[in-house]
Write an enzyme that holds these catalytic residues in place. Structure first.
Site, mmCIF file in Angstrom:
data_model
loop_
_atom_site.group_PDB
_atom_site.id
_atom_site.type_symbol
_atom_site.label_atom_id
_atom_site.label_comp_id
_atom_site.label_asym_id
_atom_site.label_seq_id
_atom_site.Cartn_x
_atom_site.Cartn_y
_atom_site.Cartn_z
ATOM 1 C CD GLU B 47 -0.345 -1.464 3.239
ATOM 2 O OE1 GLU B 47 -0.474 -2.490 2.295
ATOM 3 O OE2 GLU B 47 -0.165 -1.513 4.348
ATOM 4 C CG ASN B 48 5.210 0.910 0.194
ATOM 5 O OD1 ASN B 48 4.675 -0.108 -0.207
ATOM 6 N ND2 ASN B 48 6.373 1.151 -0.078
#
Lengths: 237, 218
Positions: B47-48
């Site tokens: 999710e980064n």
């Protein structure tokens, strides 16, 4: 004619105008893609009472963690702050306030702030402590909470390459929050690894158009790695 | 026998469908990436801002600009793409991620999950967990069935502050696989050698047990 030459040659010039009690939005995820030299300059200026909006607060002695050493941060808006003993200590002592914000909501708050959207509805956080006290509304049978966007007096970001117009590109996952932070600062300062000649970056590869960028400075980066895991190891978890 | 972490991860990997985009949380869920079946292709989302997460790097490949959501060094798989965090959470919150697997402190039979905050202990933050449970198409929790004192983590009502409401579809523990629907846990598989009685004893929330509960297959 200054035109579009946004390049400054000193960190003093890069952060000129930063004052006590301002809000600073900082790009980066963990220690990846952080404006190391701009953070060091804020440390040097010893500006106090800052509200800092960033996904994390660095680690002890590096990144935004440096700003804790002289208690320069009054309030931190982050999604995860677990990497930092000094942070923990100041939080427990009541010297530091923290507003925990879901990571996607934080990214969207910056994006919306920079896009002139004052608030937005999201399902994230409904029914949890994050949703407490916030306006709710049902759309198509699902519950959403109203989240207000964020803008800052300053935004400090890090990119890989930029030209003097402030057009820039990021490298790999060092992109993270930087593009949204770039849009949400009244003054946005960009620290880059390399400044290239205008035209060297193809217009279609630009991640952040120069319109969002006020000042550009070239820095040198330590790029500290938080968790070096090699392929011989299955997982450190 | 209750399952080891690796065995739970192996069972989790059986939930992966061909062509799925999957986000794996820190811990046991991440281990499941090691057990993807040979005959399917999946893409892991971090999710980064990475879709198509590859293996950990060799010493020569280590790059400080290339990390995953656990802030570990990582590589990009063939077919990967990299983007900013708003884009990353747009794909999560917009319902484009097929499956997310994450750990939890507690789950209840209404599909609520508590995974980020224990009052009185230091609160580190929720990271992307609230976005993931609000947005992914399918959400599976992995955890031990009971805590180290033997207290059930499958409750009638979560006692800790929630991460998300009415969102958990399936739970894979060291003892069992359960589906969450209509306000109850439905026991669908048990770990090899674990009895239905043991699972019943360690499940506080409403439990529905069918006539035949097969053992997990590995």
């Amino acid at each position: 004619m200054a035109g579009f030459n946004k390049v400054v040659d000193s960190y003093e010039a890069a952060m000129a105008g930063l004052q006590d009690n301002m809000t600073v939005i900082a790009g980066g995820f963990g220690l990846c893609g952080i404006p190391e030299g701009l953070i060091a300059q804020i440390k040097k200026m010893n500006t106090k009472g800052l509200t800092v909006v960033s996904n994390n607060c660095g680690v002890d002695g590096f990144g935004l963690g440096l700003l804790l050493e002289e208690k320069q941060i009054k309030k931190m808006v982050s999604s995860y702050v677990g990497e930092n003993a000094l942070f923990e200590q100041q939080l427990l002592n009541g010297e530091l306030e923290v507003e925990l914000t879901p990571q996607g909501t934080l990214a969207e708050k910056m994006r919306a702030g920079g896009a002139g959207i004052p608030a937005f509805y999201t399902a994230t956080g409904f029914g949890t402590p994050v949703g407490e006290g916030k306006e709710t509304r049902k759309f198509n049978g699902r519950d959403y909470i109203l989240e207000e966007s964020i803008t800052g007096d300053f935004a400090i970001i890090k990119a890989y390459k930029a030209d003097r117009y402030g057009n820039c590109i990021y490298r790999h996952t060092a992109q993270n929050f930087n593009p949204m932070a770039a849009t949400a600062g009244k003054i946005t300062v960009l620290e880059v690894e390399e400044i290239v000649e205008p035209g060297a970056l193809s217009p279609s590869e630009i991640h952040t158009p120069g319109i969002y960028i006020d000042r550009v400075i070239v820095g040198s980066f330590e790029k500290r790695i938080e968790r070096e895991i090699l392929s011989s190891v299955t997982s450190n978890q | 026998m209750s399952l080891s972490r690796e065995q739970i991860a192996m069972r989790v990997a059986q939930e992966f469908g061909d062509g799925h985009y999957i986000n794996l949380g820190i811990g046991i869920p991440t281990l499941a990436a090691n057990y993807v079946a040979n005959d399917i292709e999946v893409m892991l989302q971090s999710e980064n801002g990475l879709l198509g997460m590859g293996p950990y790097p060799t010493k020569e490949q280590v790059d400080a600009d290339m990390i995953n959501a656990g802030k570990e060094t990582v590589t990009a798989a063939t077919g990967a793409s990299i983007f900013n965090s708003a884009e990353s959470f747009a794909m999560i919150r917009g319902g484009h991620v097929d499956l997310t697997v994450l750990g939890a402190f507690e789950v209840d039979c209404h599909g609520n999950i508590a995974s980020w905050m224990i009052p009185g202990k230091l609160i580190k933050g929720m990271g992307g967990a609230m976005d993931l449970v609000a947005g992914a198409k399918n959400i599976i929790v992995t955890m031990t069935h009971a805590d180290k004192h033997g207290n059930s983590k499958l409750l009638a009502q979560c006692t800790l502050p929630l991460t998300g409401v009415n969102c958990i579809n399936k739970i894979i523990t060291d003892l069992a696989v359960l589906e969450v629907k209509s306000g109850a846990f439905h026991l669908i598989e048990r770990a090899p050698g674990v009895t239905v009685d043991e699972i019943r004893t360690k499940t506080v929330g409403k439990l529905v047990i069918g006539a035949d509960v097969p053992e997990m297959m590995f």
